[in-house]
Design an enzyme around this catalytic site. Structure first.
Site, PDB file in Angstrom:
ATOM      1  N   SER A 179      31.379  33.724  34.507  1.00  0.00           N
ATOM      2  CA  SER A 179      30.994  33.330  33.168  1.00  0.00           C
ATOM      3  C   SER A 179      32.081  33.589  32.128  1.00  0.00           C
ATOM      4  O   SER A 179      31.960  33.140  30.981  1.00  0.00           O
ATOM      5  CB  SER A 179      29.718  34.073  32.744  1.00  0.00           C
TER       6      SER A 179
ATOM      7  N   SER B 209      31.855  37.566  37.406  1.00  0.00           N
ATOM      8  CA  SER B 209      32.314  36.779  36.260  1.00  0.00           C
ATOM      9  C   SER B 209      33.682  37.150  35.703  1.00  0.00           C
ATOM     10  O   SER B 209      34.171  36.463  34.808  1.00  0.00           O
ATOM     11  CB  SER B 209      31.271  36.827  35.149  1.00  0.00           C
TER      12      SER B 209
ATOM     13  N   LYS C   4      36.080  38.115  25.295  1.00  0.00           N
ATOM     14  CA  LYS C   4      34.948  37.311  25.770  1.00  0.00           C
ATOM     15  C   LYS C   4      33.816  37.383  24.758  1.00  0.00           C
ATOM     16  O   LYS C   4      33.506  38.464  24.228  1.00  0.00           O
ATOM     17  CB  LYS C   4      34.485  37.822  27.135  1.00  0.00           C
TER      18      LYS C   4
END
Length: 511
Positions: A171, A195, A96
């Site tokens: 996210s 997330s 990420k």
């Protein structure tokens, strides 16, 4: 770069800010003392430069063409490995883009970090590489990670592999999309309001938010120390357990990691029969004002499947769950305003590893481009700065104290059951918000889904999202919540469902 001593006007501005009542003569008297004290700032910069990590230019990366990136999920592509030996040998991982990979650009989905290239690997990246994994690239994430949908990210939205017109969830939007689409074996995710679990529910992956502090956050962009988590996103429960076993454990640099948090054999736990485990079905997690009946039905059906596999399940009421979002709202809003924005992500007053280069890059850029914050971050700032200035943080303090009551409420239910379950999200993936959409639609779509996930970032309980089934062709998620430090039981229950349904569904192939 030497620190420039302040001139008389600058000393006066500071004095005025704090209402120190300094006369011109007072300012003149203070000036040499201020300049003398600042010599330590210069000394610290020189001393730090002797041991600071140097930029890496040996790791090759490239920005993928649109044809290589149909979901918009890759930020940059890489091929980083350190010998290929270990439990993750031959496995590919997307990191990420809120997490540092030395020598590779990091944007955190935001113009505020654009152009930053870390000099350090995050702890989890070092551990994944040491375990033999290949880092295949950085996965797009939402703008400063402040959205549960996947349209706020820069350079563009991330598309759901089940239906490219819909959100992949945020996210950790790119992470889940890439895993679900089969472009990588596994990915890292971050979780402050859901997330890891939100994109897993929307995209049909396995997402595990560990017990708070189990996985070191060192080297990931902070939002709020008490909410920050990193965790695995995978296609199978066994891969989530394997990845967690590599990522977990103290690193000595992260104040989120409390002493004495026991390690577990997450992989070995999956071989223990789940039959006989007790499940509490939290009634407040169903039938919310934004719940889709089909999602509730799919989750209830998955619970019936677990009953058929020998687990017991009964409804349990946790009334605090209905008020939990109020606690998260205050902590996330005031905490992120103070730490993520005003204090340039890292803040002060904690003992751990800071990143001075990121702090300087981000702190400079957001002050020059603040009009480019996402609409969700603007909402946080408008509310958070107002309440901090007007009420001096007393509501944040109240919310942090209430977190103990919230945690105790779930713990009381967990004293009767091995795990609690509820829908991860009350809905399936929503349509992507188009550029120029009204603010009302933007904010609603970004935050509408977090009511069941965010409370467990406050309380720190481990929580796993697994596919419960398909609703009108889109995945729905079942969330399994465990006792503190008992991540293994969450994964055992998840594995029992996976085995009972013969494996979780994958998106249809698209030409």
């Amino acid at each position: 770069m030497p620190v420039r001593p302040p001139d008389d006007n600058e000393i006066g501005a500071v004095a005025e800010r704090y209402r120190l009542g300094l006369s011109p003569a007072d300012r003149e008297s203070f000036s040499p003392f201020v300049s003398g004290l600042l010599s330590s700032w210069d000394a610290v910069e020189e001393l730090y430069g002797r041991s600071a990590p140097k930029p890496r230019d040996d790791r090759k990366w490239h920005r993928p063409l649109d044809t290589e990136n149909p979901l918009g999920a890759w930020y940059v592509r890489t091929e980083i490995t350190e010998g290929g030996q270990g439990p993750l040998a031959g496995r590919t991982v997307a990191v990420k883009d809120n997490t540092m990979v030395a020598g590779v650009p990091m944007m955190n989905g935001s113009e505020m970090l654009e152009g930053f290239i870390p000099t350090r690997d995050a702890t989890v990246v070092s551990r994944l590489l040491a375990a033999g994994a290949t880092i295949s690239g950085k996965a797009v994430c939402e703008d400063l990670c402040f959205s549960g949908s996947s349209f706020t990210s820069r350079p563009g939205p991330v598309r759901n592999p089940w239906d490219p017109s819909r959100s992949s969830g945020g996210s950790s939007s790119g992470s889940a999309a890439l895993v679900a689409a089969g472009e990588v074996d596994m990915a890292t995710g971050g979780d402050q309001g859901g997330s890891v679990r939100i994109p897993s529910a929307y995209s049909g992956t396995v997402g595990h938010k560990p017990t708070h502090g189990l996985v070191p956050y060192t080297g990931a962009f902070p939002i709020e120390l008490t909410l920050d988590h990193l965790g695995p996103i995978t296609r199978t429960v066994s891969d989530a357990a394997l990845m967690l076993s590599v990522m977990a454990g103290p690193d000595g640099f992260d104040p989120r990691q409390r002493a004495g948090l026991p390690a577990q054999d997450y992989v070995g736990a999956l071989s223990a029969p789940a039959a006989g485990l007790r499940i509490g079905v939290v009634t407040e997690g169903f039938g919310t004002p934004v719940s889709q009946p089909g999602v509730d039905d799919a989750v209830r059906s998955a619970i019936d499947t677990l009953r058929g596999a020998g687990l017991s399940a009964e409804d349990v009421s946790v009334p605090w769950h209905a008020d939990a979002m109020h606690v998260w709202n205050v902590i996330a809003t005031e905490g992120a305003t103070a730490q993520m924005i005003d204090a340039n992500g890292y803040g002060m007053n904690w003992d751990g590893l800071y990143d001075p280069e990121m702090i300087a890059h981000y702190g400079g850029q957001w002050r020059e481009r603040s009009e480019r914050f996402s609409e969700t971050v603007k909402l946080v700032l408008l509310c958070g700065r107002y309440t901090i200035d007007s009420y001096h943080g007393r509501h944040y303090a109240m919310a942090r104290n209430l977190a103990y009551e919230l945690r105790a409420a779930y713990d009381a239910a967990l004293a009767r059951y091995d795990v609690l379950v509820m829908p991860t999200l009350p809905m399936t993936a929503s349509p992507l918000v188009e550029p120029g959409a009204p603010l009302e639609e933007y904010i609603m779509r970004a935050l509408e889904m977090i009511g069941n996930t965010a409370p467990f970032d406050v309380t720190g309980h481990p929580a796993t999202s697994v596919p419960a089934g398909l609703v009108d062709g889109l995945p729905a998620g079942l969330m399994i919540i465990g006792k503190h430090a008992d991540d293994a039981t969450c994964l055992r229950v998840a594995a029992a469902l996976e085995a009972a349904v013969g494996g979780f569904p994958v998106p249809p192939r698209r030409s």
